[in-house]
Design a protein around this motif. Structure first.
Motif, mmCIF file in Angstrom:
data_model
loop_
_atom_site.group_PDB
_atom_site.id
_atom_site.type_symbol
_atom_site.label_atom_id
_atom_site.label_comp_id
_atom_site.label_asym_id
_atom_site.label_seq_id
_atom_site.Cartn_x
_atom_site.Cartn_y
_atom_site.Cartn_z
ATOM 1 N N ILE A 1 0.840 -1.201 0.000
ATOM 2 C CA ILE A 1 0.000 0.000 0.000
ATOM 3 C C ILE A 1 0.873 1.249 0.000
ATOM 4 N N GLY A 2 1.896 1.260 0.853
ATOM 5 C CA GLY A 2 2.793 2.410 0.921
ATOM 6 C C GLY A 2 3.490 2.667 -0.399
ATOM 7 N N TYR A 3 3.958 1.599 -1.025
ATOM 8 C CA TYR A 3 4.634 1.743 -2.311
ATOM 9 C C TYR A 3 3.668 2.260 -3.379
ATOM 10 N N TYR B 1 6.055 1.936 5.669
ATOM 11 C CA TYR B 1 7.186 1.038 5.867
ATOM 12 C C TYR B 1 7.559 0.939 7.344
ATOM 13 N N ALA B 2 7.414 2.032 8.091
ATOM 14 C CA ALA B 2 7.704 1.981 9.527
ATOM 15 C C ALA B 2 6.701 1.085 10.259
ATOM 16 N N LEU B 3 5.440 1.195 9.899
ATOM 17 C CA LEU B 3 4.432 0.312 10.503
ATOM 18 C C LEU B 3 4.736 -1.149 10.167
ATOM 19 N N ALA B 4 5.115 -1.397 8.927
ATOM 20 C CA ALA B 4 5.467 -2.758 8.518
ATOM 21 C C ALA B 4 6.694 -3.250 9.290
ATOM 22 N N SER C 1 4.614 15.606 -4.761
ATOM 23 C CA SER C 1 5.757 16.263 -4.117
ATOM 24 C C SER C 1 6.652 15.233 -3.422
ATOM 25 N N SER C 2 7.925 15.561 -3.342
ATOM 26 C CA SER C 2 8.904 14.658 -2.719
ATOM 27 C C SER C 2 8.590 14.419 -1.256
ATOM 28 N N THR C 3 8.191 15.467 -0.554
ATOM 29 C CA THR C 3 7.895 15.334 0.871
ATOM 30 C C THR C 3 6.750 14.363 1.106
ATOM 31 N N LYS C 4 5.726 14.444 0.298
ATOM 32 C CA LYS C 4 4.584 13.542 0.454
ATOM 33 C C LYS C 4 4.960 12.111 0.087
ATOM 34 N N LYS C 5 5.805 11.948 -0.918
ATOM 35 C CA LYS C 5 6.268 10.611 -1.295
ATOM 36 C C LYS C 5 7.026 9.976 -0.132
ATOM 37 N N PHE C 6 7.990 10.729 0.405
ATOM 38 C CA PHE C 6 8.789 10.199 1.510
ATOM 39 C C PHE C 6 7.945 9.954 2.753
ATOM 40 N N ARG C 7 7.013 10.845 3.039
ATOM 41 C CA ARG C 7 6.172 10.684 4.221
ATOM 42 C C ARG C 7 5.309 9.427 4.110
ATOM 43 N N THR C 8 4.759 9.183 2.931
ATOM 44 C CA THR C 8 3.934 7.990 2.721
ATOM 45 C C THR C 8 4.756 6.724 2.913
ATOM 46 N N ILE C 9 5.926 6.684 2.303
ATOM 47 C CA ILE C 9 6.799 5.516 2.474
ATOM 48 C C ILE C 9 7.203 5.362 3.931
ATOM 49 N N ALA C 10 7.566 6.464 4.569
ATOM 50 C CA ALA C 10 8.009 6.405 5.966
ATOM 51 C C ALA C 10 6.924 5.835 6.875
#
Length: 145
Positions: free
Chosen positions: A106-108, A128-131, A116-125
């Motif tokens: 889902i994150g990917y 992926y952190a929950l995982a 935006s880069s910030t939103k991309k990184f925040r979504t992955i963070a």
């Protein structure tokens, strides 16, 4: 056959844990630094997705060929849930790892839609952190070392 899959699943888990940790901290650090999203970041996220899905496939094969699996038919679900070892290997570990891999997927998928880069990184963070937390919570540590 069981032993081969068990060895592959165990060693591949180190790679999954390493790559997932790398991808998570990469996303967290670059979110905080407000870095721009580069091809390297995309590759890290994609490699994490691929490695985790391969681990899932290996784990599913292992799940159905493991000696514990017959406990469902021999002892029943009630007995499996009362035995902490059987419950870990037959219920908790597989279910938690599937949920973790769903979060990675889902994150990917969600990060690709962000502009935006910030939103991309925040979504992955976040995903992926929950995982990563789920994976760390249900690794059978006594069997790992």
């Amino acid at each position: 056959m069981y032993e081969v899959f068990q060895i592959v699943h165990s060693y591949w888990a180190y790679l999954v844990l390493l790559v997932l940790t790398l991808a998570t901290f990469n996303a967290i650090i670059k979110t905080l630094n407000k870095s721009s999203y580069a091809a390297k970041d995309f590759r890290i996220s994609l490699f994490t997705l691929i490695v985790s899905h391969l681990q899932l496939l290996i784990g599913l094969v292992l799940y159905f060929v493991q000696p514990y699996f017959v406990a469902f038919s021999e002892q029943g679900m009630g007995a499996v849930m009362k035995d902490s070892t059987l419950r870990l290997y037959l219920v908790e570990h597989p279910l938690t790892m599937i949920i973790a891999i769903v979060l990675i997927t889902i994150g990917y998928s969600k990060h690709k839609k962000k502009l935006s880069s910030t939103k991309k990184f925040r979504t992955i963070a976040i995903f992926y952190a929950l995982a990563l937390i789920l994976v760390l919570s249900r690794i059978p540590w006594d069997a790992w070392f």
